[in-house]
Motif scaffolding. Structure first.
Motif, PDB file in Angstrom:
ATOM      1  N   ARG A   1      35.690  16.319   3.521  1.00 24.26           N
ATOM      2  CA  ARG A   1      36.512  16.902   2.465  1.00 24.26           C
ATOM      3  C   ARG A   1      37.973  17.026   2.895  1.00 24.26           C
ATOM      4  NH1 ARG A   1      34.721  22.236  -0.562  1.00 24.26           N
ATOM      5  NH2 ARG A   1      34.809  23.117   1.529  1.00 24.26           N
ATOM      6  N   CYS A   2      38.232  17.676   4.024  1.00 29.24           N
ATOM      7  CA  CYS A   2      39.626  17.943   4.409  1.00 29.24           C
ATOM      8  C   CYS A   2      40.162  16.981   5.458  1.00 29.24           C
ATOM      9  CB  CYS A   2      39.776  19.379   4.907  1.00 29.24           C
ATOM     10  SG  CYS A   2      38.956  19.701   6.493  1.00 29.24           S
ATOM     11  N   GLY A   3      39.292  16.358   6.243  1.00 25.54           N
ATOM     12  CA  GLY A   3      39.738  15.431   7.276  1.00 25.54           C
ATOM     13  C   GLY A   3      40.299  16.109   8.510  1.00 25.54           C
ATOM     14  N   LYS A   4      40.156  17.437   8.625  1.00 26.51           N
ATOM     15  CA  LYS A   4      40.734  18.166   9.755  1.00 26.51           C
ATOM     16  C   LYS A   4      39.679  18.731  10.699  1.00 26.51           C
ATOM     17  CE  LYS A   4      44.826  19.322   7.180  1.00 26.51           C
ATOM     18  NZ  LYS A   4      45.558  20.325   6.440  1.00 26.51           N
ATOM     19  N   GLY A   5      38.626  19.318  10.165  1.00 26.10           N
ATOM     20  CA  GLY A   5      37.591  19.923  11.004  1.00 26.10           C
ATOM     21  C   GLY A   5      36.721  18.877  11.677  1.00 26.10           C
ATOM     22  N   LYS A   6      36.229  19.208  12.865  1.00 29.12           N
ATOM     23  CA  LYS A   6      35.371  18.277  13.603  1.00 29.12           C
ATOM     24  C   LYS A   6      33.995  18.189  12.955  1.00 29.12           C
ATOM     25  CE  LYS A   6      37.522  18.752  18.084  1.00 29.12           C
ATOM     26  NZ  LYS A   6      37.341  19.080  19.486  1.00 29.12           N
ATOM     27  N   LEU A   7      33.471  16.988  12.879  1.00 32.93           N
ATOM     28  CA  LEU A   7      32.149  16.755  12.301  1.00 32.93           C
ATOM     29  C   LEU A   7      31.042  17.042  13.317  1.00 32.93           C
ATOM     30  CD1 LEU A   7      30.729  15.744   9.735  1.00 32.93           C
ATOM     31  CD2 LEU A   7      30.863  13.445  10.675  1.00 32.93           C
ATOM     32  N   TYR A   8      31.297  16.719  14.586  1.00 28.34           N
ATOM     33  CA  TYR A   8      30.276  16.856  15.626  1.00 28.34           C
ATOM     34  C   TYR A   8      30.493  18.078  16.498  1.00 28.34           C
ATOM     35  CZ  TYR A   8      28.521  12.242  14.536  1.00 28.34           C
ATOM     36  OH  TYR A   8      27.969  11.182  13.904  1.00 28.34           O
ATOM     37  N   ARG A   9      29.393  18.748  16.829  1.00 29.26           N
ATOM     38  CA  ARG A   9      29.386  19.879  17.754  1.00 29.26           C
ATOM     39  C   ARG A   9      29.326  19.352  19.190  1.00 29.26           C
ATOM     40  NH1 ARG A   9      25.849  23.257  15.328  1.00 29.26           N
ATOM     41  NH2 ARG A   9      24.152  21.802  15.620  1.00 29.26           N
ATOM     42  N   ASN A  10      28.535  18.311  19.420  1.00 32.77           N
ATOM     43  CA  ASN A  10      28.455  17.626  20.714  1.00 32.77           C
ATOM     44  C   ASN A  10      28.171  16.149  20.443  1.00 32.77           C
ATOM     45  OD1 ASN A  10      25.655  17.562  20.214  1.00 32.77           O
ATOM     46  ND2 ASN A  10      25.336  19.463  21.334  1.00 32.77           N
ATOM     47  N   LEU A  11      27.509  15.458  21.329  1.00 28.33           N
ATOM     48  CA  LEU A  11      27.377  14.007  21.201  1.00 28.33           C
ATOM     49  C   LEU A  11      26.785  13.566  19.862  1.00 28.33           C
ATOM     50  CD1 LEU A  11      27.729  11.268  22.591  1.00 28.33           C
ATOM     51  CD2 LEU A  11      25.414  11.516  23.469  1.00 28.33           C
ATOM     52  N   LEU A  12      25.671  14.159  19.436  1.00 25.31           N
ATOM     53  CA  LEU A  12      25.027  13.717  18.198  1.00 25.31           C
ATOM     54  C   LEU A  12      24.679  14.839  17.216  1.00 25.31           C
ATOM     55  CD1 LEU A  12      22.608  10.978  19.574  1.00 25.31           C
ATOM     56  CD2 LEU A  12      24.718  10.626  18.312  1.00 25.31           C
TER      57      LEU A  12
ATOM     58  N   CYS B   1      32.454  23.051   8.386  1.00 22.62           N
ATOM     59  CA  CYS B   1      33.782  22.624   8.819  1.00 22.62           C
ATOM     60  C   CYS B   1      34.575  23.850   9.271  1.00 22.62           C
ATOM     61  CB  CYS B   1      34.496  21.925   7.671  1.00 22.62           C
ATOM     62  SG  CYS B   1      36.209  21.492   8.050  1.00 22.62           S
ATOM     63  N   SER B   2      35.232  23.742  10.403  1.00 27.36           N
ATOM     64  CA  SER B   2      36.024  24.860  10.916  1.00 27.36           C
ATOM     65  C   SER B   2      37.334  25.025  10.143  1.00 27.36           C
ATOM     66  CB  SER B   2      36.322  24.653  12.401  1.00 27.36           C
ATOM     67  OG  SER B   2      37.026  23.445  12.589  1.00 27.36           O
ATOM     68  N   ALA B   3      37.778  24.006   9.441  1.00 31.11           N
ATOM     69  CA  ALA B   3      39.050  24.080   8.710  1.00 31.11           C
ATOM     70  C   ALA B   3      38.866  24.534   7.260  1.00 31.11           C
ATOM     71  CB  ALA B   3      39.746  22.725   8.750  1.00 31.11           C
ATOM     72  N   CYS B   4      37.952  23.893   6.527  1.00 27.78           N
ATOM     73  CA  CYS B   4      37.820  24.210   5.098  1.00 27.78           C
ATOM     74  C   CYS B   4      36.529  24.951   4.747  1.00 27.78           C
ATOM     75  CB  CYS B   4      37.927  22.941   4.263  1.00 27.78           C
ATOM     76  SG  CYS B   4      36.543  21.802   4.441  1.00 27.78           S
ATOM     77  N   GLY B   5      35.587  25.055   5.681  1.00 28.54           N
ATOM     78  CA  GLY B   5      34.358  25.800   5.441  1.00 28.54           C
ATOM     79  C   GLY B   5      33.274  25.021   4.712  1.00 28.54           C
TER      80      GLY B   5
ATOM     81  N   ARG C   1      26.348   7.635  16.456  1.00 28.18           N
ATOM     82  CA  ARG C   1      27.445   8.552  16.134  1.00 28.18           C
ATOM     83  C   ARG C   1      28.263   8.030  14.949  1.00 28.18           C
ATOM     84  NH1 ARG C   1      30.026  12.857  18.682  1.00 28.18           N
ATOM     85  NH2 ARG C   1      32.285  12.761  18.548  1.00 28.18           N
ATOM     86  N   VAL C   2      28.572   6.752  14.960  1.00 32.50           N
ATOM     87  CA  VAL C   2      29.348   6.153  13.872  1.00 32.50           C
ATOM     88  C   VAL C   2      28.546   6.142  12.572  1.00 32.50           C
ATOM     89  CG1 VAL C   2      30.380   3.991  13.079  1.00 32.50           C
ATOM     90  CG2 VAL C   2      30.778   4.756  15.411  1.00 32.50           C
ATOM     91  N   LEU C   3      27.292   5.756  12.647  1.00 32.76           N
ATOM     92  CA  LEU C   3      26.472   5.654  11.437  1.00 32.76           C
ATOM     93  C   LEU C   3      26.169   7.024  10.823  1.00 32.76           C
ATOM     94  CD1 LEU C   3      24.080   2.834  12.617  1.00 32.76           C
ATOM     95  CD2 LEU C   3      25.778   2.671  10.794  1.00 32.76           C
ATOM     96  N   LYS C   4      25.946   8.050  11.642  1.00 36.54           N
ATOM     97  CA  LYS C   4      25.733   9.395  11.095  1.00 36.54           C
ATOM     98  C   LYS C   4      26.971   9.866  10.334  1.00 36.54           C
ATOM     99  CE  LYS C   4      23.067  12.525  13.304  1.00 36.54           C
ATOM    100  NZ  LYS C   4      22.617  13.418  14.389  1.00 36.54           N
ATOM    101  N   ALA C   5      28.139   9.664  10.946  1.00 35.04           N
ATOM    102  CA  ALA C   5      29.390  10.068  10.295  1.00 35.04           C
ATOM    103  C   ALA C   5      29.618   9.282   9.008  1.00 35.04           C
ATOM    104  CB  ALA C   5      30.559   9.876  11.251  1.00 35.04           C
ATOM    105  N   ALA C   6      29.340   7.995   9.035  1.00 35.87           N
ATOM    106  CA  ALA C   6      29.535   7.170   7.845  1.00 35.87           C
ATOM    107  C   ALA C   6      28.600   7.580   6.715  1.00 35.87           C
ATOM    108  CB  ALA C   6      29.331   5.696   8.192  1.00 35.87           C
TER     109      ALA C   6
END
Length: 107
Positions: free
Chosen positions: A8-19, A25-29, A88-93
């Protein structure tokens, strides 16, 4: 949009650790807790990395005929690293695609 950031915002990190995906989201909730992709990323990772390793091993075998231990030294790290990176890439996608087409499901 950045691949490893909140869809949504492109700012908060998607991953907590490797997978592991963050709960929100830490930025937009944006709640990411219910955005489980199931076996989709693993299936595509196995399909892509497995095909690349099989084709690569066949080409190396036909062209150079190395001993089997050398195949293990080459292809085992390739499979492990390739699978982790592609997961990692496929989960994010898949999360980004879910957000793009089903925004109402995200709270």
């Amino acid at each position: 949009m950045q691949l490893f950031r909140c869809p949504r915002c492109g700012k908060g990190k998607l991953y907590r650790n490797l997978l592991d995906i963050n709960d929100q989201c830490s930025a937009c909730g944006l709640s990411l807790r219910a955005r489980e992709q199931g076996d989709g990323p693993a299936f595509f990772a196995i399909l892509i990395i497995g095909a690349a390793a099989a084709i690569g091993a066949a080409i190396v075998e036909i062209k150079y005929e190395p001993p089997f231990w050398l195949h293990a030294v080459i292809w085992i790290p390739f499979i492990i690293i390739g699978t982790l990176v592609s997961l990692r890439v496929l989960k994010a996608a898949l999360i980004a695609v879910q957000y793009q087409y089903r925004k109402d499901d995200f709270n």
